[in-house]
Design a protein around this motif. Structure first.
Motif, PDB file in Angstrom:
ATOM      1  N   ALA A 120      -4.303   1.749  -7.063  1.00 55.73           N
ATOM      2  CA  ALA A 120      -4.762   0.456  -6.562  1.00 55.73           C
ATOM      3  C   ALA A 120      -5.678  -0.230  -7.578  1.00 55.73           C
ATOM      4  CB  ALA A 120      -5.480   0.636  -5.228  1.00 55.73           C
ATOM      5  N   SER A 121      -6.502   0.566  -8.257  1.00 52.68           N
ATOM      6  CA  SER A 121      -7.412  -0.011  -9.247  1.00 52.68           C
ATOM      7  C   SER A 121      -6.647  -0.732 -10.349  1.00 52.68           C
ATOM      8  CB  SER A 121      -8.255   1.097  -9.898  1.00 52.68           C
ATOM      9  OG  SER A 121      -9.147   1.619  -8.977  1.00 52.68           O
ATOM     10  N   TYR A 124      -8.444   3.366  -1.506  1.00 48.03           N
ATOM     11  CA  TYR A 124      -7.104   3.201  -0.944  1.00 48.03           C
ATOM     12  C   TYR A 124      -6.602   4.556  -0.484  1.00 48.03           C
ATOM     13  CZ  TYR A 124      -6.109  -1.669  -2.020  1.00 48.03           C
ATOM     14  OH  TYR A 124      -6.106  -3.025  -2.035  1.00 48.03           O
ATOM     15  N   SER A 125      -7.489   5.545  -0.588  1.00 49.87           N
ATOM     16  CA  SER A 125      -7.067   6.878  -0.225  1.00 49.87           C
ATOM     17  C   SER A 125      -7.095   7.009   1.289  1.00 49.87           C
ATOM     18  CB  SER A 125      -7.979   7.907  -0.878  1.00 49.87           C
ATOM     19  OG  SER A 125      -7.926   7.741  -2.277  1.00 49.87           O
ATOM     20  N   VAL A 132      -3.669  -2.103 -10.008  1.00 48.50           N
ATOM     21  CA  VAL A 132      -3.158  -3.329  -9.390  1.00 48.50           C
ATOM     22  C   VAL A 132      -4.273  -4.376  -9.340  1.00 48.50           C
ATOM     23  CG1 VAL A 132      -2.245  -4.332  -7.260  1.00 48.50           C
ATOM     24  CG2 VAL A 132      -1.460  -2.087  -8.009  1.00 48.50           C
ATOM     25  N   GLY A 133      -5.468  -3.910  -8.985  1.00 45.69           N
ATOM     26  CA  GLY A 133      -6.594  -4.836  -8.863  1.00 45.69           C
ATOM     27  C   GLY A 133      -7.030  -5.400 -10.196  1.00 45.69           C
ATOM     28  N   PHE A 134      -6.916  -4.599 -11.241  1.00 46.33           N
ATOM     29  CA  PHE A 134      -7.416  -5.021 -12.545  1.00 46.33           C
ATOM     30  C   PHE A 134      -6.543  -6.089 -13.190  1.00 46.33           C
ATOM     31  CE2 PHE A 134      -7.826  -4.697 -17.145  1.00 46.33           C
ATOM     32  CZ  PHE A 134      -9.203  -4.772 -17.297  1.00 46.33           C
ATOM     33  N   TYR A 135      -5.233  -5.901 -13.129  1.00 47.61           N
ATOM     34  CA  TYR A 135      -4.325  -6.821 -13.829  1.00 47.61           C
ATOM     35  C   TYR A 135      -3.917  -7.989 -12.942  1.00 47.61           C
ATOM     36  CZ  TYR A 135      -3.932  -3.365 -17.502  1.00 47.61           C
ATOM     37  OH  TYR A 135      -4.223  -2.512 -18.519  1.00 47.61           O
ATOM     38  N   SER A 136      -4.029  -9.191 -13.496  1.00 49.46           N
ATOM     39  CA  SER A 136      -3.659 -10.352 -12.692  1.00 49.46           C
ATOM     40  C   SER A 136      -2.144 -10.475 -12.536  1.00 49.46           C
ATOM     41  CB  SER A 136      -4.249 -11.632 -13.306  1.00 49.46           C
ATOM     42  OG  SER A 136      -3.871 -11.727 -14.658  1.00 49.46           O
ATOM     43  N   PHE A 165     -12.467   0.731  -8.796  1.00 49.02           N
ATOM     44  CA  PHE A 165     -12.717  -0.700  -8.919  1.00 49.02           C
ATOM     45  C   PHE A 165     -11.466  -1.461  -8.521  1.00 49.02           C
ATOM     46  CE2 PHE A 165     -15.727   0.328 -12.579  1.00 49.02           C
ATOM     47  CZ  PHE A 165     -16.854   0.112 -11.803  1.00 49.02           C
ATOM     48  N   PHE A 166     -11.667  -2.636  -7.967  1.00 47.19           N
ATOM     49  CA  PHE A 166     -10.542  -3.512  -7.670  1.00 47.19           C
ATOM     50  C   PHE A 166     -10.945  -4.910  -8.122  1.00 47.19           C
ATOM     51  CE2 PHE A 166      -7.310  -5.613  -5.067  1.00 47.19           C
ATOM     52  CZ  PHE A 166      -6.259  -4.709  -5.187  1.00 47.19           C
ATOM     53  N   HIS A 167     -10.020  -5.616  -8.746  1.00 45.81           N
ATOM     54  CA  HIS A 167     -10.291  -6.930  -9.348  1.00 45.81           C
ATOM     55  C   HIS A 167     -11.243  -6.802 -10.525  1.00 45.81           C
ATOM     56  CE1 HIS A 167      -7.919  -9.019  -6.506  1.00 45.81           C
ATOM     57  NE2 HIS A 167      -8.683  -8.754  -5.487  1.00 45.81           N
ATOM     58  N   ARG A 168     -11.603  -7.972 -11.045  1.00 50.04           N
ATOM     59  CA  ARG A 168     -12.458  -7.987 -12.237  1.00 50.04           C
ATOM     60  C   ARG A 168     -13.572  -9.007 -12.063  1.00 50.04           C
ATOM     61  NH1 ARG A 168      -8.415  -9.019 -17.105  1.00 50.04           N
ATOM     62  NH2 ARG A 168      -7.064  -9.806 -15.478  1.00 50.04           N
ATOM     63  N   ASP A 175      -1.183  -7.507  -4.739  1.00 53.15           N
ATOM     64  CA  ASP A 175      -1.182  -6.592  -3.602  1.00 53.15           C
ATOM     65  C   ASP A 175      -0.922  -7.336  -2.296  1.00 53.15           C
ATOM     66  OD1 ASP A 175      -3.664  -7.879  -3.580  1.00 53.15           O
ATOM     67  OD2 ASP A 175      -4.643  -6.185  -2.591  1.00 53.15           O
ATOM     68  N   THR A 178      -4.242   7.480  -4.799  1.00 48.38           N
ATOM     69  CA  THR A 178      -3.789   6.132  -4.455  1.00 48.38           C
ATOM     70  C   THR A 178      -4.813   5.102  -4.921  1.00 48.38           C
ATOM     71  OG1 THR A 178      -2.794   7.117  -2.500  1.00 48.38           O
ATOM     72  CG2 THR A 178      -2.935   4.717  -2.555  1.00 48.38           C
ATOM     73  N   THR A 179      -6.079   5.478  -4.823  1.00 50.91           N
ATOM     74  CA  THR A 179      -7.136   4.557  -5.243  1.00 50.91           C
ATOM     75  C   THR A 179      -7.014   4.227  -6.726  1.00 50.91           C
ATOM     76  OG1 THR A 179      -8.564   5.512  -3.556  1.00 50.91           O
ATOM     77  CG2 THR A 179      -9.633   4.245  -5.294  1.00 50.91           C
ATOM     78  N   GLU A 180      -6.657   5.221  -7.530  1.00 55.55           N
ATOM     79  CA  GLU A 180      -6.489   4.949  -8.958  1.00 55.55           C
ATOM     80  C   GLU A 180      -5.341   3.969  -9.212  1.00 55.55           C
ATOM     81  OE1 GLU A 180      -7.870   8.748 -11.521  1.00 55.55           O
ATOM     82  OE2 GLU A 180      -6.457   9.223  -9.926  1.00 55.55           O
ATOM     83  N   MET A 237       2.032   2.054  -3.373  1.00 59.22           N
ATOM     84  CA  MET A 237       0.944   2.598  -4.204  1.00 59.22           C
ATOM     85  C   MET A 237       0.822   4.106  -3.950  1.00 59.22           C
ATOM     86  SD  MET A 237      -2.130  -0.146  -3.907  1.00 59.22           S
ATOM     87  CE  MET A 237      -1.829  -1.903  -3.827  1.00 59.22           C
ATOM     88  N   ARG A 286       0.808  -1.204   0.000  1.00 59.50           N
ATOM     89  CA  ARG A 286       0.000   0.000   0.000  1.00 59.50           C
ATOM     90  C   ARG A 286       0.855   1.274   0.000  1.00 59.50           C
ATOM     91  NH1 ARG A 286      -5.827   0.171   2.405  1.00 59.50           N
ATOM     92  NH2 ARG A 286      -6.223   2.360   2.058  1.00 59.50           N
TER      93      ARG A 286
END
Lengths: 176, 895
Positions: free
Chosen positions: A60-61, B206-207, A63-67, B194-197, A71, A56-58, A45, A42
């Motif tokens: 993280a997104s 995460y802010s 990180v979350g999207f790509y396998s 969004f997180f994951h798919r 994290d 940071t949320t962007e 990030m 974190r």
């Protein structure tokens, strides 16, 4: 601290993008972190977010999207087995199940020596050569196609020996 | 004019501007195309697939470019083999859209089934139940039977706190992305993502600190399921149990239209309780949004005399008794009759020695009657504020037909000395959007603010040189140049300033929004004058979307200016000199102990305080009169955009247990005949003032009977209101997008406006604008001292004011009193970030800025900032720190 540790690398990456599109550098920067510590924590990030001027949320997104990004810490080698429909038709599901059984773990878990994590992933674009998987480590990515459990175990043994002989002191060489 | 395109939807012809999406074209003629992810205020994404329709397009002969005709001469239409999403498809000429066919219906049924495969069936305990698009559309389009495999149901966490205001239920989320898109597309604050798919996709933050956005509550309105709920309302009530009343937000000059939902509750002893505050559509004001301060900061108005906290409401009049030469006596409950006779007697004695000090949260009707009282007696009506220049906005302000929402290409907006995000968030949004539509946004400020990111020109002036900075723009455009202080000479030579001035001058329409960032009363008067000069010189006056707009600290300051209230630069002297003080909705003694003066508050004056609470000032008063809050009565506010808007009674006035010891007088005002219960309870401000006035002069032209009558009297007397009637303020016309009807799936749960869109005031043309006053004069500006610091007041949306602190939910966001220091100053003073420091406020009118005389000391937390210039200290307003203008201070570390 990312900025101090990789000052030149970061500069090189940022130089590839126009300054007003700095956010485009998010993926290479994440990869930089992951090569170093095998997952993106974190704090990193937040640091990347600060470098790129995004939230940071962007980060993280992404990180979350790509396998390919993690994290959470896992094994030194991540074995990602494609279990999508075409691969499943060629036995990928049984392959992964048996591989896990032989390693004494469940899908998504890490071997007790902390070296290998096996997990199912979506399409890796090699349907005709299933069962297949990719191995991600600090050294990069490698594809292994037309696999059998025995093949895979042999590879794992080989990687295990390499890891033992190199030791953690030499790990940095792998990246270069 | 945009080109119109004609198409047929379910057999109905419709002509809409080119580029309109099929889903919107259908909405315009009342044809329902269900959606989850599409929202008329956001870019389409086509994620949910609920809006599936059959689309046919005319076949064009490639060789001739002409439509191919059927045998009967009608154009040949070719339908695509698959269903298409109406939300991502722009209309085309001759297009045929079929949404009511079996094919479309079955497509939608499938989508509903997919969405429900893992949606929990917890509607009975879901806050959205009853106003849930998923629930409604399932009833309408879903299959009656479920093929749902209970064993494969995914379980996710159901109570994820995304911040202390918004909760996420992961199981209910249907991944439409409206919330994520709202935060990034509309309010440019992407703190949720969004997180994951796929199935695993979740909404995360995460802010740090979490979902901390001034607009976060709006995501719960547009969430088409019960995934996002507010901490204020969740598990609070079922939507169908709620009554609604139209209101106007009382927190800032934007005047957001609200709907308050209320119900009676056993938990409150059968009292009416405000359960939630929702936006009410007014596309010219707040569209369908409202900031979190407006949504969560209503508790002060709804608090009662049973409140056990320090925000206990006043329930009956208090009169000071048993005062002697050596002791102050005490405030004793009294009847209205007794209190009003004391007050009217003493006010009559005071005559023109009466000073009425009014707070800007009062309604137009209250202010008008106050003004009638002071006119009757010859006294003075003063607005309690730190920001002046209002009379200029009544002459050169914006006029009917103005709407920031219509500003775009070719227009310009200049924002001076203002942190719009903190002072008026919805204006921040509207100005940002105007910039996105092509308006040239020019920002003049001494420090960076969030709005800078949207601006075409960002110009900085040294702290305290705001007026000079505006005049520098004027200089850039005129041959006759004013001599400006050295401090702005760098700015004056800046080519960006030249460019910005030319853009402003050449704009079709131009607005100036000025605020009170880092300035006080005197400085804001000069600044407003400079802005007026610039507008006048560039011809940006007297037309819609042109003029001067004050970003006032209170909701109805504009109303006070329109009604002729004045400011008082030396308020403490005026308070001391008056024979009688009538302080309404203001707490000077609580805000700044300086007002206590040498001989106690108000000196020898007879002091009457009329308020919601027993404020610090009220404790010192001779008579205290309990007022109703704005949600307990009706009336109107005038927004900073000079729009008079009506608010309606939301809850009945609080009645208090009456002391039976007092026998009601036979000499009662007509309004009070209702019974003993009402007799000693709070009354509307305008009524109290009217009753006082009528006791002094029974012939006075003033009425206590209803806000409507006061308003209409005001329209007869005050030119600005002359075009208006109370009734007309309640008029509505259809707005786009259509929201709040049965189709909550489309716009969300923002309410449709049925209570009135309000009317903008006409400009006051009777007084000639004094636009030349500053010409040729030397411009004052703040000189930095050689020693010590100067504290500059700034606005924070969440402050520690009396109208926000009763909202417990916001306490974490409000935080403790603090100041912001430059890092170098801090180092010199051996202060580290987060240290507790003593700040001593210097004499309020120092002969020399270098001289620091000891004044009040406050203990606050220090925050460090690298960008601030040395010697500059930022102090948030309404945080219990008595700084309302640039003030020399001395700071030392607390040992």
């Amino acid at each position: 601290m990312l900025a101090e540790k990789y000052t030149t690398e970061i500069q090189t990456i940022l130089a590839k993008y126009p300054p007003e599109e700095r956010r485009a550098a998010v993926m290479p920067l994440l990869y930089l972190v992951q090569r170093d510590q095998l997952y993106v924590d974190r704090h990193s990030m937040s640091e990347i977010a600060e470098i790129l001027g995004i939230s940071t949320t962007e980060v993280a997104s992404v990180v979350g999207f790509y396998s390919l990004y993690y994290d959470q810490p896992g094994g030194k080698y991540r074995i990602q087995v494609c279990t999508d429909l075409p691969c499943a038709l060629r036995g990928a599901e049984q392959f992964m199940e048996q591989l896990c059984q032989r390693l004494g773990i469940k899908p998504g878990e890490t071997t007790s020596d902390g070296l290998f994590t096996v997990e199912p992933v979506m399409c890796l674009a090699s349907c005709d050569k299933a069962p297949m998987f990719q191995v991600q480590s600090g050294g990069g990515l490698a594809y292994y196609e037309d696999q059998t459990v025995e093949n895979a175990l042999a590879l794992i043994e080989q990687l295990r020996t390499e890891a033992a002989s190199k030791g953690s002191a030499k790990r940095k060489d792998e990246y270069e | 004019m945009t080109k119109l395109v004609t198409l047929t939807i379910d057999g109905m012809q419709v002509s809409v501007p080119e580029g309109t999406l099929v889903v919107d074209a259908a909405k315009k003629i009342g044809i329902e195309i269900p959606v989850f992810c599409y929202h008329p205020k956001m870019e389409p994404v086509g994620m949910c697939r609920m809006c599936l329709v059959e689309i046919g397009r005319p076949v064009i002969d490639r060789s001739t470019g002409q439509p191919v005709l059927e045998d009967d001469g009608s154009p040949k239409i070719q339908f695509s083999p698959n269903l298409e999403t109406a939300c991502t498809t722009p209309v085309g000429a001759g297009m045929v859209v079929l949404g009511a066919t079996e094919k479309a219906r079955s497509g939608r049924e499938d989508i509903i089934e997919f969405l429900l495969t893992s949606h929990p069936l917890d509607c009975p305990i879901c806050d959205k139940g009853g106003e849930c698009p998923l629930q409604n559309l399932t009833i309408k389009y879903g299959s009656g039977q479920s093929r749902y495999l209970y064993d494969e149901k995914k379980h996710f966490v159901k109570h994820v706190s995304l911040g202390e205001l918004i909760f996420l239920d992961r199981e209910r989320c249907i991944q439409c992305g409206r919330c994520v898109r709202f935060q990034s597309e509309i309010v440019d604050d992407p703190v949720i993502g969004f997180f994951h798919r796929g199935r695993a996709l979740e909404i995360v933050t995460y802010s740090n600190p979490g979902f901390d956005s001034y607009f976060s509550g709006n995501t719960t309105d547009i969430c088409p399921v019960g995934a996002l709920t507010t901490a204020d309302f969740r598990f609070g009530a079922r939507p169908w149990e709620l009554n609604k009343a139209a209101s106007i937000c009382n927190h800032c000059p934007v005047g957001c239209n609200l709907t308050m939902n209320v119900r009676r509750e056993a938990a409150s002893g059968g009292d009416w309780v405000v359960k939630r505050v929702m936006p009410r559509q007014n596309e010219s004001v707040n569209e369908i949004w409202v900031c979190d301060k407006g949504r969560f900061g209503y508790h002060f108005a709804a608090s009662s005399s049973n409140d056990q906290t320090s925000f206990k409401r006043l329930s009956q009049p208090l009169v000071r008794k048993n005062a002697g030469s050596d002791h102050p006596g005490e405030l004793v409950p009294a009847s209205w009759d007794e209190a009003l006779s004391v007050v009217s007697e003493r006010f009559a004695e005071a005559g023109d020695g009466l000073l009425a000090l009014a707070g800007g949260r009062l309604a137009n009707e209250d202010l008008f009657n106050l003004k009638q009282l002071t006119t009757t007696l010859g006294g003075e009506a003063v607005l309690y504020t730190h920001m002046a220049g209002g009379e200029l906005t009544t002459q050169l302000g914006i006029q009917p037909g103005s709407d920031i929402g219509t500003m775009g290409q070719g227009d310009a907006i200049l924002v001076v000395a203002c942190d719009l995000m903190e002072e008026a968030p919805i204006w921040w949004l509207r100005v940002k959007q105007a910039a996105e539509r092509g308006s040239q946004l020019i920002i003049l400020n001494s420090r960076s603010t969030k709005l800078d990111q949207a601006a075409a020109f960002v110009l900085r002036y040294p702290f305290g040189a705001e007026t000079s900075a505006v005049l520098a723009m004027l200089n850039a455009l005129s041959e006759k140049r004013l001599r400006l202080p050295e401090a702005v000479q760098v700015l004056e030579r800046d080519p960006t300033l030249q460019a910005a001035a030319e853009v402003f001058s050449g704009a079709n329409n131009a607005l100036i929004m000025y605020g009170s960032d880092c300035i006080g009363l005197t400085e804001s008067q000069a600044l407003a004058q400079a802005c007026a000069n610039l507008l006048d010189a560039t011809g940006h006056v007297g037309r819609p979307n042109n003029g001067l707009l004050g970003v006032w600290p209170r909701a109805n300051d504009q109303g006070a200016w329109e009604l002729g209230f004045q400011t008082q630069t030396k308020l403490e002297d005026a308070l001391g000199a008056a024979a009688a003080l009538y302080i309404v909705a203001a707490d000077p003694a609580g805000d700044d102990p300086t007002y206590l003066g040498q001989s106690g508050f108000g000196g020898k004056a007879f002091v009457v305080v009329q308020d919601l609470y027993l404020t610090q000032t009220a404790r010192l008063a001779d008579v205290v009169l309990p007022a109703q809050s704005w949600i307990e009565r009706d009336g109107s506010f005038t927004s900073g955009e000079r729009r008079a808007q009506r608010f309606y009674p939301v809850i009945p006035p609080r009645t208090a247990p009456v002391s039976r010891a007092e026998s009601p007088s036979t000499n009662k005002a007509p309004l009070l005949i209702a019974g003993d219960e009402v007799m000693e309870s709070p009354l509307p401000d305008f009524a109290i003032t009217a009753m006082i006035t009528l006791r002094i002069d029974s012939e006075a032209r003033i009425t206590a009977s209803s806000a409507a009558r006061v308003f209409n009297q005001m329209a007869e007397t005050v030119p600005a209101f002359s075009d208006q009637t109370y009734l007309e303020l309640a008029q509505v016309h259809e707005q786009w997008p259509i929201v709040g009807r049965d189709d909550l799936y489309y716009g969300g749960t923002s309410y449709e406006n049925t209570g009135g869109l309000g009317m903008q005031l006409a400009l006051n043309t009777s007084d000639t604008p004094s636009t030349t006053r500053l010409a040729g004069t030397t411009v004052e500006f703040i000189r930095m001292p050689k020693l010590g610091q100067i504290a500059f007041p700034i606005a924070r949306l969440y402050d520690r004011g009396k109208t926000l602190m009763p909202s417990q939910l916001l306490h974490e966001r409000i935080g403790e009193p603090y100041i912001v220091l430059n890092v170098n100053d801090a180092e010199m003073l051996r202060i580290q970030d987060g240290d507790v420091v003593h700040m001593t406020v210097a004499n309020r009118e120092p002969d020399s800025p270098d001289r620091v005389t000891t004044g009040q000391t406050v203990v606050v937390q220090a925050r460090l900032d690298q960008e601030l210039p040395e010697r500059v200290v930022l102090v948030p307003r309404s945080f219990g720190i008595p700084i309302d203008k640039p003030t020399p201070v001395e700071i030392r570390r607390t040992e």
